[in-house]
Every structure is written in structure tokens, then in C-alpha cells.
Design an enzyme around this catalytic site. Structure first.
Site, PDB file in Angstrom:
ATOM      1  N   LYS A  30     -10.498   5.248  -2.229  1.00  0.00           N
ATOM      2  CA  LYS A  30      -9.329   4.545  -2.775  1.00  0.00           C
ATOM      3  C   LYS A  30      -9.749   3.174  -3.296  1.00  0.00           C
ATOM      4  O   LYS A  30     -10.240   2.341  -2.543  1.00  0.00           O
ATOM      5  CB  LYS A  30      -8.263   4.385  -1.689  1.00  0.00           C
ATOM      6  CG  LYS A  30      -6.979   3.745  -2.206  1.00  0.00           C
ATOM      7  CD  LYS A  30      -5.938   3.617  -1.114  1.00  0.00           C
ATOM      8  CE  LYS A  30      -6.006   2.332  -0.351  1.00  0.00           C
ATOM      9  NZ  LYS A  30      -5.766   1.115  -1.126  1.00  0.00           N
ATOM     10  N   ASP A  59      -5.242   2.945  -6.606  1.00  0.00           N
ATOM     11  CA  ASP A  59      -4.040   2.515  -5.868  1.00  0.00           C
ATOM     12  C   ASP A  59      -3.545   1.180  -6.429  1.00  0.00           C
ATOM     13  O   ASP A  59      -3.752   0.131  -5.822  1.00  0.00           O
ATOM     14  CB  ASP A  59      -4.405   2.404  -4.377  1.00  0.00           C
ATOM     15  CG  ASP A  59      -3.249   1.931  -3.512  1.00  0.00           C
ATOM     16  OD1 ASP A  59      -2.083   2.072  -3.929  1.00  0.00           O
ATOM     17  OD2 ASP A  59      -3.527   1.407  -2.413  1.00  0.00           O
ATOM     18  N   LYS A  61      -0.216   0.868  -7.619  1.00  0.00           N
ATOM     19  CA  LYS A  61       1.238   0.789  -7.310  1.00  0.00           C
ATOM     20  C   LYS A  61       2.003   0.137  -8.451  1.00  0.00           C
ATOM     21  O   LYS A  61       2.673  -0.897  -8.276  1.00  0.00           O
ATOM     22  CB  LYS A  61       1.483  -0.009  -6.024  1.00  0.00           C
ATOM     23  CG  LYS A  61       0.733   0.466  -4.799  1.00  0.00           C
ATOM     24  CD  LYS A  61       1.058  -0.392  -3.602  1.00  0.00           C
ATOM     25  CE  LYS A  61       0.235  -0.061  -2.394  1.00  0.00           C
ATOM     26  NZ  LYS A  61      -1.183  -0.467  -2.491  1.00  0.00           N
ATOM     27  N   ASP A  64       7.207  -1.488 -13.356  1.00  0.00           N
ATOM     28  CA  ASP A  64       7.551  -2.267 -14.556  1.00  0.00           C
ATOM     29  C   ASP A  64       8.642  -1.505 -15.301  1.00  0.00           C
ATOM     30  O   ASP A  64       9.215  -0.546 -14.757  1.00  0.00           O
ATOM     31  CB  ASP A  64       6.284  -2.465 -15.414  1.00  0.00           C
ATOM     32  CG  ASP A  64       6.314  -3.766 -16.202  1.00  0.00           C
ATOM     33  OD1 ASP A  64       7.323  -4.015 -16.894  1.00  0.00           O
ATOM     34  OD2 ASP A  64       5.333  -4.520 -16.134  1.00  0.00           O
ATOM     35  N   THR A 118       3.763   0.561   4.472  1.00  0.00           N
ATOM     36  CA  THR A 118       3.553   0.698   5.919  1.00  0.00           C
ATOM     37  C   THR A 118       3.509  -0.646   6.650  1.00  0.00           C
ATOM     38  O   THR A 118       3.538  -0.684   7.875  1.00  0.00           O
ATOM     39  CB  THR A 118       2.240   1.465   6.194  1.00  0.00           C
ATOM     40  OG1 THR A 118       1.183   0.846   5.445  1.00  0.00           O
ATOM     41  CG2 THR A 118       2.362   2.920   5.784  1.00  0.00           C
ATOM     42  N   ARG A 208      -9.791  -0.708   7.222  1.00  0.00           N
ATOM     43  CA  ARG A 208     -10.488  -1.586   8.169  1.00  0.00           C
ATOM     44  C   ARG A 208     -11.109  -0.877   9.369  1.00  0.00           C
ATOM     45  O   ARG A 208     -12.232  -1.253   9.770  1.00  0.00           O
ATOM     46  CB  ARG A 208      -9.538  -2.730   8.594  1.00  0.00           C
ATOM     47  CG  ARG A 208      -9.373  -3.755   7.475  1.00  0.00           C
ATOM     48  CD  ARG A 208      -8.180  -4.670   7.672  1.00  0.00           C
ATOM     49  NE  ARG A 208      -6.939  -3.982   7.369  1.00  0.00           N
ATOM     50  CZ  ARG A 208      -5.754  -4.578   7.264  1.00  0.00           C
ATOM     51  NH1 ARG A 208      -5.663  -5.884   7.455  1.00  0.00           N
ATOM     52  NH2 ARG A 208      -4.671  -3.880   6.976  1.00  0.00           N
TER      53      ARG A 208
HETATM   54  O1  LIG Z   1       2.258   1.547   2.193  1.00  0.00           O
HETATM   55  C1  LIG Z   1       1.065   1.289   1.961  1.00  0.00           C
HETATM   56  C2  LIG Z   1       0.464   1.531   0.744  1.00  0.00           C
HETATM   57  C3  LIG Z   1      -0.863   1.268   0.576  1.00  0.00           C
HETATM   58  N1  LIG Z   1      -1.609   0.748   1.578  1.00  0.00           N
HETATM   59  C4  LIG Z   1      -3.044   0.504   1.336  1.00  0.00           C
HETATM   60  O2  LIG Z   1      -3.821   1.302   2.234  1.00  0.00           O
HETATM   61  C5  LIG Z   1      -4.918   0.564   2.737  1.00  0.00           C
HETATM   62  C6  LIG Z   1      -4.796   0.477   4.239  1.00  0.00           C
HETATM   63  O3  LIG Z   1      -5.872  -0.282   4.750  1.00  0.00           O
HETATM   64  P1  LIG Z   1      -6.105  -0.521   6.299  1.00  0.00           P
HETATM   65  O4  LIG Z   1      -7.255  -1.475   6.333  1.00  0.00           O
HETATM   66  O5  LIG Z   1      -6.438   0.820   6.904  1.00  0.00           O
HETATM   67  O6  LIG Z   1      -4.851  -1.094   6.888  1.00  0.00           O
HETATM   68  C7  LIG Z   1      -4.916  -0.780   2.015  1.00  0.00           C
HETATM   69  O7  LIG Z   1      -5.769  -0.673   0.912  1.00  0.00           O
HETATM   70  C8  LIG Z   1      -3.483  -0.942   1.542  1.00  0.00           C
HETATM   71  O8  LIG Z   1      -3.405  -1.668   0.327  1.00  0.00           O
HETATM   72  C9  LIG Z   1      -1.022   0.488   2.779  1.00  0.00           C
HETATM   73  O9  LIG Z   1      -1.668   0.010   3.738  1.00  0.00           O
HETATM   74  N2  LIG Z   1       0.301   0.779   2.947  1.00  0.00           N
END
Ligand SMILES: O=c1ccn([C@@H]2O[C@H](COP(=O)(O)O)[C@@H](O)[C@H]2O)c(=O)[nH]1
Length: 227
Positions: A30, A59, A61, A64, A118, A208
Site C-alpha cells: 500500500k 491509497d 482517498k 472532490d 479507523t 507500524r
Molecule cells: O480508515 C483507514 C484508512 C486507511 N488507513 C491507512 O492504513 C494504514 C494503517 O497503518 P498502521 O501503521 O497499521 O496503523 C495507514 O497507512 C493509514 O493511512 C487507516 O489506518 N485507516
């Protein structure tokens, strides 16, 4: 269920070093805002040069007016990505225009709509949308389904309800995964692998917990063994 590894590291060199470690694994990668703004299309080519079998999720998102989104969608298709996303709150008209343009091109990728990020808990989400996450995420998902998208981004906790109200084949991609109970960081609606499986998530996104680990390849292998 597929694992999607978030490439959110502070430099291109660090992202590439991580990808090199994972080059034999069956994972999606991603590329999000930080990495794409900094490294652009060149990063996508470098990933494919390391292993052409890596699937790419861009990703960004996008959100517009309809024509601007459809133009951006065409540009993303031309980059050869396998999946990209838009915000469901951009509305049905915008999502339909995106899909009309994307479907007119050869090899259209998977298109997902973001429902409720999230990082929201219910109170912070309701302060903006005036409805509980459980209800609004399903409403957004129904809009995306009726607009012809392939699925949504949501937390694990909305996945089953979204499938029940749309179709079991309607994809759910769930970030906020903490595979083995790692720190939630800035995420609110987190879940482990067992919960993601129980809620029928199609793609899990992990950042992470992998790239902050001393052994990213070991964690990825352990995740794949457990999904
Ligand atoms: O609702 C959402 C949409 C996108 N993300 C993205 O996923 C990863 C999560 O990273 P972690 O380090 O595992 O927390 C990150 O790139 C976000 O931009 C999301 O977390 N929630």
C-alpha cells in the site's frame, strides 16, 4: 484474506529496504499519501522492478467534485495500480462517474470507498456525521455498492454488517489491524487477526506493527501463517 503492507516509512530508501526484505512474500503493498507525494510514480515502478508479482494499492482517498475525481481516477489507472480508493462521502454522483470512466479503460483496477476511518471512535465520528459509525458506515457502503464500486475501507467491526447489507462478494479492506495485540497508536477501532477472520475481512492493512518491528519479515510470515 490478503495482507496489505503499508509503506509509510520516512524515506524512500527505508520503504525500498522493507520491500526488499518482503520480496518473496505473497503480499499487497500500500502506497499512501506520504510516500506517493514524496516519491511519486517512480516508487511504483521500483516496487514492480523488485517483484512484478507485488500487487499495488494506491491509497490516496480522493474526495472532490465528480469530474475532478473521475479525471484523477483515470490518472491512477494509467499508473497501472491494482487498487485505489475514493471517499464515499464524495457522494453517489462522483462515485458513479469514477466507475464509468474507469470501466471504459483496459484492465480496470479494484476501486474501494472509504467509509469511517479507523482512527475515529464513535464520539469523534458522530461530531462530524451526526450518526453512529455502525449506521453511517453501512449507508456509505450501500452508496458505494449501488455506484458499482468493488468494496469499501472500514474497520473490522463493520465488515460483516456491510456484507450483510450489500453482498458477501463486496470487498472489505480493514486497516487498524494489530495482528498480535500490538500498540494501537492513533487507531481507535483496532482488531487482531482472529477478529479479522471472524468478521470476514478480505484484506487486512498492517503498517507500524510490521515496519517498527525488529524482524519485519518474521512478522509478515507469522501473519500469513495465521490468516
Ligand atoms: O480508515 C483507514 C484508512 C486507511 N488507513 C491507512 O492504513 C494504514 C494503517 O497503518 P498502521 O501503521 O497499521 O496503523 C495507514 O497507512 C493509514 O493511512 C487507516 O489506518 N485507516
Amino acid at each position: 484474506m490478503k495482507l496489505c503492507v503499508a509503506l509509510d516509512l520516512p524515506s524512500k530508501a527505508e520503504n525500498i529496504a522493507l520491500i526488499q526484505k518482503l520480496k518473496s512474500e505473497d503480499v499487497w503493498l500500500k502506497v499512501g499519501l506520504r510516500s506517493f507525494i514524496r516519491d511519486g510514480e517512480a516508487l511504483l515502478h521500483e516496487i514492480k522492478a523488485i517483484n512484478p508479482n507485488f500487487k499495488l494499492f494506491l491509497d490516496l482517498k480522493i474526495h472532490d467534485i465528480p469530474n475532478t475525481m473521475a479525471d484523477a481516477a483515470e490518472s491512477m489507472v494509467s499508473l497501472g495500480v491494482d487498487m485505489f480508493n475514493v471517499h464515499a462521502s464524495s457522494g453517489v454522483k462522483a462515485m458513479r462517474m469514477v466507475m464509468e470512466r474507469v470501466n471504459a479503460l483496459p484492465n480496470p483496477p479494484i476501486v474501494l470507498a472509504v467509509t469511517a476511518l479507523t482512527s475515529f471512535d464513535n464520539a469523534s465520528f458522530e461530531a462530524i456525521y451526526h450518526l453512529p459509525i455502525a449506521q453511517k458506515a453501512v449507508d456509505f457502503a450501500k452508496d458505494a455498492y449501488e455506484s458499482g464500486l468493488h468494496g469499501v475501507v472500514c474497520s473490522v467491526y463493520e465488515s460483516l454488517a456491510i456484507k450483510a447489507q450489500t453482498a458477501t462478494s463486496f470487498l472489505t479492506l480493514t486497516p487498524g489491524i494489530r495482528p498480535f495485540g500490538e500498540s494501537s497508536n492513533d487507531q481507535e477501532r483496532v482488531a487482531d487477526l482472529e477478529m479479522a477472520k471472524a468478521q470476514q475481512s478480505d484484506f487486512i492493512v498492517v503498517g507500524r506493527p510490521i515496519y517498527h518491528s525488529a524482524d519485519p519479515l518474521g512478522i509478515v510470515k507469522k501473519i500469513i501463517e495465521n490468516i
